[in-house]
Design a protein around this motif. Structure first.
Motif, PDB file in Angstrom:
ATOM      1  N   ARG A  75      -7.213  -6.194  -1.033  1.00  0.00           N
ATOM      2  CA  ARG A  75      -6.955  -4.872  -1.603  1.00  0.00           C
ATOM      3  C   ARG A  75      -6.363  -3.929  -0.557  1.00  0.00           C
ATOM      4  NH1 ARG A  75      -8.368  -2.398  -6.201  1.00  0.00           N
ATOM      5  NH2 ARG A  75      -8.588  -0.122  -6.213  1.00  0.00           N
ATOM      6  N   ILE A  76      -6.893  -4.001   0.649  1.00  0.00           N
ATOM      7  CA  ILE A  76      -6.357  -3.160   1.726  1.00  0.00           C
ATOM      8  C   ILE A  76      -4.901  -3.527   2.009  1.00  0.00           C
ATOM      9  CG2 ILE A  76      -6.515  -2.689   4.203  1.00  0.00           C
ATOM     10  CD1 ILE A  76      -9.553  -2.834   3.902  1.00  0.00           C
ATOM     11  N   ALA A  77      -4.614  -4.813   2.039  1.00  0.00           N
ATOM     12  CA  ALA A  77      -3.236  -5.242   2.304  1.00  0.00           C
ATOM     13  C   ALA A  77      -2.278  -4.730   1.236  1.00  0.00           C
ATOM     14  CB  ALA A  77      -3.178  -6.767   2.378  1.00  0.00           C
ATOM     15  N   LEU A  78      -2.716  -4.728   0.003  1.00  0.00           N
ATOM     16  CA  LEU A  78      -1.860  -4.245  -1.074  1.00  0.00           C
ATOM     17  C   LEU A  78      -1.638  -2.739  -0.993  1.00  0.00           C
ATOM     18  CD1 LEU A  78      -3.140  -6.280  -4.162  1.00  0.00           C
ATOM     19  CD2 LEU A  78      -0.879  -6.395  -3.130  1.00  0.00           C
ATOM     20  N   ARG A  79      -2.661  -2.008  -0.559  1.00  0.00           N
ATOM     21  CA  ARG A  79      -2.575  -0.553  -0.550  1.00  0.00           C
ATOM     22  C   ARG A  79      -1.901   0.002   0.698  1.00  0.00           C
ATOM     23  NH1 ARG A  79      -7.244   2.396  -0.593  1.00  0.00           N
ATOM     24  NH2 ARG A  79      -6.317   4.019  -1.907  1.00  0.00           N
ATOM     25  N   HIS A  80      -1.874  -0.785   1.761  1.00  0.00           N
ATOM     26  CA  HIS A  80      -1.364  -0.269   3.037  1.00  0.00           C
ATOM     27  C   HIS A  80      -0.350  -1.258   3.604  1.00  0.00           C
ATOM     28  CE1 HIS A  80      -4.502   2.811   2.919  1.00  0.00           C
ATOM     29  NE2 HIS A  80      -5.333   1.840   2.566  1.00  0.00           N
ATOM     30  N   ALA A  81       0.930  -0.941   3.401  1.00  0.00           N
ATOM     31  CA  ALA A  81       2.004  -1.860   3.784  1.00  0.00           C
ATOM     32  C   ALA A  81       2.003  -2.181   5.274  1.00  0.00           C
ATOM     33  CB  ALA A  81       3.349  -1.261   3.376  1.00  0.00           C
ATOM     34  N   ALA A  82       1.571  -1.226   6.115  1.00  0.00           N
ATOM     35  CA  ALA A  82       1.589  -1.448   7.560  1.00  0.00           C
ATOM     36  C   ALA A  82       0.625  -2.556   7.981  1.00  0.00           C
ATOM     37  CB  ALA A  82       1.248  -0.149   8.292  1.00  0.00           C
ATOM     38  N   LEU A  83      -0.380  -2.820   7.159  1.00  0.00           N
ATOM     39  CA  LEU A  83      -1.378  -3.841   7.487  1.00  0.00           C
ATOM     40  C   LEU A  83      -1.135  -5.156   6.755  1.00  0.00           C
ATOM     41  CD1 LEU A  83      -4.546  -1.526   7.264  1.00  0.00           C
ATOM     42  CD2 LEU A  83      -3.423  -2.331   9.353  1.00  0.00           C
ATOM     43  N   ARG A  84      -0.101  -5.190   5.919  1.00  0.00           N
ATOM     44  CA  ARG A  84       0.045  -6.323   5.011  1.00  0.00           C
ATOM     45  C   ARG A  84       0.408  -7.620   5.733  1.00  0.00           C
ATOM     46  NH1 ARG A  84       3.513  -4.556   0.433  1.00  0.00           N
ATOM     47  NH2 ARG A  84       1.700  -3.177   0.221  1.00  0.00           N
TER      48      ARG A  84
END
Length: 721
Positions: free
Chosen positions: A184-193
């Motif tokens: 979910r974090i990866a989907l919401r935050h492109a910099a961390l994907r």
């Protein structure tokens, strides 16, 4: 606890049902030592304070107190409160500028602003969730990862915490929740994907637990759907087999909770029932995530479902059926083997699997043909001598006993009845057009109650269904002419029309003449449509038809005109009655009724073509479609009708079945539509597919569109040579 709750002027705040002065009691109920009180309070929070996801001023006022409850280890069921907070604060507006574009005086401004304020308020206190990942209560640990991923303002910090926690967490479902939160974090935050996708790929290969590998694989596919490996099917199939062979036996049910008369309680009980007896019920959600990522890779998705349907684990087979329900509803494909294997589940000893199979097959109509033998075999059980002992009988509801009235609904009884029972299997067989359903429908009609869908399924059974006419006639004769006449008579009238049961004219006339004030026009229209299906055999009803030509209801008057034409073949009064509704100022629905009736009459109504002309330029799409189709059918004027039909095709996908039927009738005259038809036939997605919603006839209508398109194309191509 709940310090300052009395200082809030709750009565001045509101929720879905008015003043929020009952909210303090709900908040205290969440902290109660009584499980039933806690569940009732939670139900009240979702039902009023957070009704259907809305955020009111009272919802905002609750946030500090909810955060306080979550932080107190003495409060039980805190996982539910964490989920509530996640829902309240997790609503994301589609456009960040939406708030700036709203007028502060506009009533829509307050709810939109409330969503943003809720997210900000919970984010400000979101550090409370950090400590919950190691809480002693596994339900709290289960809810915390999603809350952190959705609400905490420092996603990089949360990502590190979740990955570290995964190394020490031992509860299987909590571990899966941690992986889901990482995704979910990866989907919401492109910099961390990119970093997260790499980590998920590593976990999918390196984790010892096959369930954890499957979870990582599903999340990786979700975060990078364009980079799903080609060998996804054997990879997932192998993991499912590992899970099946390595998972512990079914877990013993936990301590029973007192039932509460709440929606929350009912949902909890359904989820517990669904998971009962299954060693790995969580695989369903992982596969649902994977299927969503695979999206239009229909062949891969079918291959996964086939593998599951062949599994020795009944739970995996049940999951496959529910997953295929979503797939077949949205995407076109070759489902013959899937349907055959679903049919094979009808004889499984597990009732939940039989229920899933029956529910799936009910919606397939003609696509259910590969399961017809299995359906017929299942229905043959108990159909011989002594079959009356089977609870509920073939008809489903009500069982045996003396006849009394002609009810057409009912509630499930014990045994293989109701939606998951014999009437469901019979419905699937009839909708598949299998004539083996006919004698079984005859038995169903002898029951006290008949499921109404069975009556509406008789139109695909052909001439063999004529034997049902006497039974339908008898049931119609028993219907009382009271305020419930339409509900009881309409399905019977439809069925009589389908089987051409013209011997029932006296009974149809009784209904037509005896219609009460309640839904009188609906009753009359249904009866007249049935008489129209009888054609000249309905001569006895001609005076009634003629008398209703002047009805104030367009649907009644036009149905009377169509029935009169079918009975006598004389257009004298019919055209005058229909053209009455093709006048300036007529409503769209009235115009459509008249145009459709003229189209059904065909070339004999050619003199009405000029009256249809204005409808081609109407603002109402359906007026244009009905007028164009009728114009072609009465006059053969393809030059005027075709452009209107093709424009409607592009404007509204739900008009495509009607348009395609007309194009098929036009044949070579519609050759200009050949590219449109070819394009439709090459689409993988169903024309009426809707995400998150479906109708019982959606698949049938799309398959009908494909059938009609093929017929239209064949006629166009024949005309080209």
């Amino acid at each position: 606890m709940l310090t300052g709750i009395e200082e809030v002027d709750w009565a001045s705040l509101g929720h879905a049902y008015g003043p929020a002065d009952d909210v303090p009691e709900l908040l205290r109920g969440l902290a109660s030592a009584d499980p039933a009180e806690r569940e009732t309070a939670l139900d009240g929070m979702y039902g009023a304070v957070h009704h259907q996801g809305d955020v009111y001023d009272s919802t905002l006022a609750c946030i500090p107190f909810l955060l306080e409850l979550v932080a107190d280890p003495a409060v039980q069921d805190r996982g539910c409160i964490v989920e509530l907070l996640t829902s309240i604060g997790g609503i994301e507006l589609d456009d960040d500028e939406e708030l700036d574009e709203l007028d502060p005086d506009d009533e829509e401004f307050i709810p939109a602003a409330n969503y943003a304020m809720a997210a900000a308020a919970i984010a400000a206190g979101a550090d409370v969730f950090l400590g919950l990942v190691s809480d002693p209560d596994p339900e709290v640990r289960l809810a915390a990862p999603c809350a952190l991923a959705s609400l905490h303002p420092e996603p990089a910090r949360v990502l590190t915490l979740l990955r570290e926690r995964l190394t020490v967490e031992r509860d299987t479902e909590v571990r899966l929740a941690l992986v889901a939160a990482v995704g979910r974090i990866a989907l919401r935050h492109a910099a961390l994907r990119a970093e997260t996708v790499d980590w998920l790929g590593w976990l999918a290969r390196a984790a010892q637990d096959p369930g954890l590998r499957l979870a990582a694989l599903a999340q990786r596919a979700r975060c990078a759907p364009g980079d799903i490996p080609d060998d996804i099917v054997p990879w997932v199939t192998g993991l499912l087999e590992e899970i099946r062979t390595s998972a512990p036996g079914p877990t013993a049910p936990g301590a029973e909770r007192a039932a509460t008369p709440t929606l929350i309680g009912q949902v909890r009980e359904l989820l517990e029932e669904h998971a009962a007896g299954r060693p790995a019920p969580w695989t369903e959600e992982l596969l649902r995530t994977l299927h969503a990522a695979l999206d239009d890779r229909v062949d891969d998705r079918i291959a996964l479902i086939l593998a599951q349907l062949r599994s020795p684990d009944w739970g995996q087979r049940s999951d496959a059926i529910w997953l295929c329900g979503g797939l077949i509803r949205i995407w076109r494909g070759r489902y013959e083997e899937v349907v055959r294997l679903v049919g094979a589940q009808l004889n499984d000893p597990e009732p939940r699997l039989r229920e899933a199979a029956t529910s799936f097959l009910e919606r397939l109509f003609e696509l259910g043909a590969p399961a017809a033998d299995a359906l017929a075999a299942r229905l043959a059980v108990g159909s011989g001598p002594g079959a009356g002992a089977v609870p509920g009988g073939v008809g489903g509801v009500g069982g045996g006993g003396p006849r009394g009235g002609s009810g057409l609904g009912g509630s499930p009884q014990n045994g293989f009845v109701g939606r998951s029972g014999r009437d469901g299997a019979l419905l699937a067989l009839a909708r598949a057009g299998d004539t083996r359903a006919v004698p079984l429908l005859a038995r169903a009609l002898e029951e006290r109650e008949v499921r109404r869908e069975l009556l509406y399924a008789m139109d695909g059974l052909g001439p063999s269904a004529a034997m049902l006419a006497p039974l339908l006639r008898r049931r119609l004769a028993e219907v009382e002419l009271d305020e419930r006449l339409y509900d009881r008579a309409a399905p019977l009238l439809y069925a009589l029309a389908a089987v051409r049961g013209s011997q029932a004219v006296p009974e149809v006339l009784r209904v037509l003449r005896g219609a009460p004030a309640n839904r009188r026009d609906w009753v009359r229209e249904s009866a007249l449509r049935t008489l129209a299906a009888f054609g000249p055999a309905a001569q006895e009803a001609v005076p009634d038809m003629r008398g209703l030509l002047a009805a104030e209801s367009a649907t009644v008057a036009t149905a009377a005109a169509r029935a009169l034409w079918a009975a006598e073949g004389d257009l004298g009064e019919v055209l005058t009655a229909l053209e009455r509704w093709l006048r300036p100022g007529a409503s769209g629905a009235d115009w459509c009724s008249a145009a459709q009736a003229l189209g059904e009459i065909g070339p004999a109504a050619a003199s009405a073509a000029p009256a249809l002309g204005p409808g081609l330029a109407s603002r109402d799409l359906w007026v244009r479609v009905r007028s164009a189709a009728a114009l072609w059918r009465v006059s053969g004027d393809a030059a005027a009708a075709l452009p209107v039909l093709l424009a409607a095709w592009e404007e509204n996908r739900h008009a495509r079945v009607d348009v395609a039927e007309c194009l098929a009738e036009m044949g070579p005259a519609a050759s200009g539509a050949q590219l449109v038809i070819l394009t439709e036939l090459t689409r993988r997605r169903r024309h009426n597919a809707r995400e998150g919603a479906s109708g019982s006839h959606d698949i049938h209508l799309d398959e009908k569109l494909l059938t009609v398109c093929r017929a239209a194309l064949a006629r166009m191509e024949r005309g080209a040579f």
